[in-house]
Design a protein around this motif. Structure first.
Motif, PDB file in Angstrom:
ATOM      1  N   GLU A 182       0.830  -1.207   0.000  1.00  0.00           N
ATOM      2  CA  GLU A 182       0.000   0.000   0.000  1.00  0.00           C
ATOM      3  C   GLU A 182       0.864   1.257   0.000  1.00  0.00           C
ATOM      4  O   GLU A 182       0.581   2.227  -0.718  1.00  0.00           O
ATOM      5  N   GLN A 183       1.939   1.254   0.776  1.00  0.00           N
ATOM      6  CA  GLN A 183       2.861   2.398   0.797  1.00  0.00           C
ATOM      7  C   GLN A 183       3.527   2.580  -0.569  1.00  0.00           C
ATOM      8  O   GLN A 183       3.688   3.712  -1.032  1.00  0.00           O
ATOM      9  N   ALA A 184       3.893   1.469  -1.196  1.00  0.00           N
ATOM     10  CA  ALA A 184       4.531   1.545  -2.516  1.00  0.00           C
ATOM     11  C   ALA A 184       3.575   2.120  -3.555  1.00  0.00           C
ATOM     12  O   ALA A 184       3.973   2.935  -4.396  1.00  0.00           O
ATOM     13  N   VAL A 185       2.323   1.719  -3.489  1.00  0.00           N
ATOM     14  CA  VAL A 185       1.320   2.240  -4.426  1.00  0.00           C
ATOM     15  C   VAL A 185       1.146   3.744  -4.225  1.00  0.00           C
ATOM     16  O   VAL A 185       1.071   4.515  -5.182  1.00  0.00           O
ATOM     17  N   ASN A 186       1.119   4.170  -2.967  1.00  0.00           N
ATOM     18  CA  ASN A 186       1.012   5.605  -2.682  1.00  0.00           C
ATOM     19  C   ASN A 186       2.231   6.364  -3.197  1.00  0.00           C
ATOM     20  O   ASN A 186       2.124   7.516  -3.633  1.00  0.00           O
ATOM     21  N   LEU A 187       3.380   5.720  -3.172  1.00  0.00           N
ATOM     22  CA  LEU A 187       4.630   6.362  -3.592  1.00  0.00           C
ATOM     23  C   LEU A 187       4.767   6.401  -5.109  1.00  0.00           C
ATOM     24  O   LEU A 187       5.182   7.405  -5.689  1.00  0.00           O
ATOM     25  N   PHE A 188       4.393   5.293  -5.777  1.00  0.00           N
ATOM     26  CA  PHE A 188       4.656   5.168  -7.211  1.00  0.00           C
ATOM     27  C   PHE A 188       3.407   5.276  -8.098  1.00  0.00           C
ATOM     28  O   PHE A 188       3.521   5.357  -9.310  1.00  0.00           O
ATOM     29  N   GLY A 189       2.237   5.235  -7.499  1.00  0.00           N
ATOM     30  CA  GLY A 189       1.012   5.331  -8.288  1.00  0.00           C
ATOM     31  C   GLY A 189       0.345   3.998  -8.526  1.00  0.00           C
ATOM     32  O   GLY A 189      -0.839   3.840  -8.282  1.00  0.00           O
ATOM     33  N   LYS A 190       1.088   3.020  -9.009  1.00  0.00           N
ATOM     34  CA  LYS A 190       0.561   1.665  -9.172  1.00  0.00           C
ATOM     35  C   LYS A 190       1.734   0.697  -9.311  1.00  0.00           C
ATOM     36  O   LYS A 190       2.872   1.115  -9.519  1.00  0.00           O
ATOM     37  N   ILE A 191       1.434  -0.584  -9.208  1.00  0.00           N
ATOM     38  CA  ILE A 191       2.445  -1.620  -9.414  1.00  0.00           C
ATOM     39  C   ILE A 191       1.940  -2.544 -10.508  1.00  0.00           C
ATOM     40  O   ILE A 191       0.898  -3.192 -10.347  1.00  0.00           O
ATOM     41  N   ASP A 192       2.639  -2.585 -11.633  1.00  0.00           N
ATOM     42  CA  ASP A 192       2.296  -3.547 -12.683  1.00  0.00           C
ATOM     43  C   ASP A 192       3.472  -4.456 -13.030  1.00  0.00           C
ATOM     44  O   ASP A 192       3.346  -5.362 -13.851  1.00  0.00           O
ATOM     45  N   ILE A 193       4.614  -4.209 -12.385  1.00  0.00           N
ATOM     46  CA  ILE A 193       5.779  -5.088 -12.513  1.00  0.00           C
ATOM     47  C   ILE A 193       6.324  -5.330 -11.112  1.00  0.00           C
ATOM     48  O   ILE A 193       6.561  -4.383 -10.352  1.00  0.00           O
ATOM     49  N   CYS A 194       6.518  -6.588 -10.773  1.00  0.00           N
ATOM     50  CA  CYS A 194       7.139  -6.953  -9.500  1.00  0.00           C
ATOM     51  C   CYS A 194       8.317  -7.872  -9.792  1.00  0.00           C
ATOM     52  O   CYS A 194       8.155  -8.906 -10.453  1.00  0.00           O
ATOM     53  N   VAL A 195       9.506  -7.490  -9.341  1.00  0.00           N
ATOM     54  CA  VAL A 195      10.689  -8.340  -9.458  1.00  0.00           C
ATOM     55  C   VAL A 195      11.102  -8.734  -8.052  1.00  0.00           C
ATOM     56  O   VAL A 195      11.479  -7.890  -7.243  1.00  0.00           O
ATOM     57  N   ASN A 196      10.984 -10.022  -7.758  1.00  0.00           N
ATOM     58  CA  ASN A 196      11.325 -10.537  -6.435  1.00  0.00           C
ATOM     59  C   ASN A 196      12.758 -11.066  -6.486  1.00  0.00           C
ATOM     60  O   ASN A 196      13.030 -12.077  -7.128  1.00  0.00           O
ATOM     61  N   SER A 197      13.667 -10.377  -5.808  1.00  0.00           N
ATOM     62  CA  SER A 197      15.088 -10.691  -5.952  1.00  0.00           C
ATOM     63  C   SER A 197      15.779 -10.924  -4.619  1.00  0.00           C
ATOM     64  O   SER A 197      16.950 -10.617  -4.459  1.00  0.00           O
TER      65      SER A 197
END
Length: 198
Positions: A22-37
């Motif tokens: 939720e914090q990331a969405v507020n920061l970046f607008g949306k998430i359509d790519i997730c790279v789990n590293s």
């Protein structure tokens, strides 16, 4: 650069994942790519199946496998509820191709299964899941330091894979060019695990 944005996460704290997304969405607008590293080895001299402890096993499995599973679960819930079609990419390892007597290798066998299984579950929502499985790579995990010689006896081509090479394949897999690759792991192992088993 000056415009970079980031959030710190504790991947052992599974309960924090939803709020961090939720914090990331507020920061970046949306998430359509997730790279789990995320991933780690047991740093112990003479690691062996007969001497691996329960705490070492749990430390590796909790980070490499459990956190990957539940973080992607939360990302998927967010993407589905927001009707976002996109890509999830997991950075795995060629260790998924080798006999799994160590917690690290076992965790990467699990990642191989998660990749294909989650890909099957999420494709109907327009979410594409794949993985990259590097072999020996020029990073601190291999005790590589900037400017070191890239020679290694750890694979058939006798050189480390460079992080920039992995990044190029990652960009492909999370782009439209990767849309017909589903649930697969692309191995960048220099032949290790493919034409040579150690």
């Amino acid at each position: 650069g000056d415009s970079a944005k980031f959030l710190e996460m504790n991947l052992y704290d599974v309960k924090s994942f939803k709020s961090k997304i939720e914090q990331a969405v507020n920061l970046f607008g949306k998430i359509d790519i997730c790279v789990n590293s995320a991933g780690k080895h047991i740093s112990k001299v003479n690691l062996d199946f007969l001497t691996t402890t329960v705490s070492e096993y749990e430390e590796i499995m909790d980070l490499n496998l459990k956190s990957t599973y539940f973080f992607i679960q939360e990302i998927a819930k967010y993407m589905i509820s927001s009707k976002i079609k996109g890509h999830i990419l997991i950075i795995s390892s060629q260790s998924a191709l080798e006999p799994a007597w160590s917690p690290y290798r076992l965790s990467k066998w699990g990642i191989k299964g998660i990749t294909s299984g989650i890909a099957q579950k999420l494709l109907p929502y327009g979410i594409i899941v794949n993985a990259i499985g590097p072999g020996p790579t020029a990073t601190s995990m291999q005790d590589y330091r900037e400017g070191d010689n890239i020679y290694t006896t750890g694979n058939t081509i006798e050189r480390y894979t460079m992080p920039d090479e992995i990044a190029e394949y990652a960009k492909l897999l999370v782009s439209e060019l990767g849309n017909t690759i589903i649930g697969d792991t692309i191995y960048m192992s220099g032949g290790r695990g493919i034409i040579e088993i150690r």
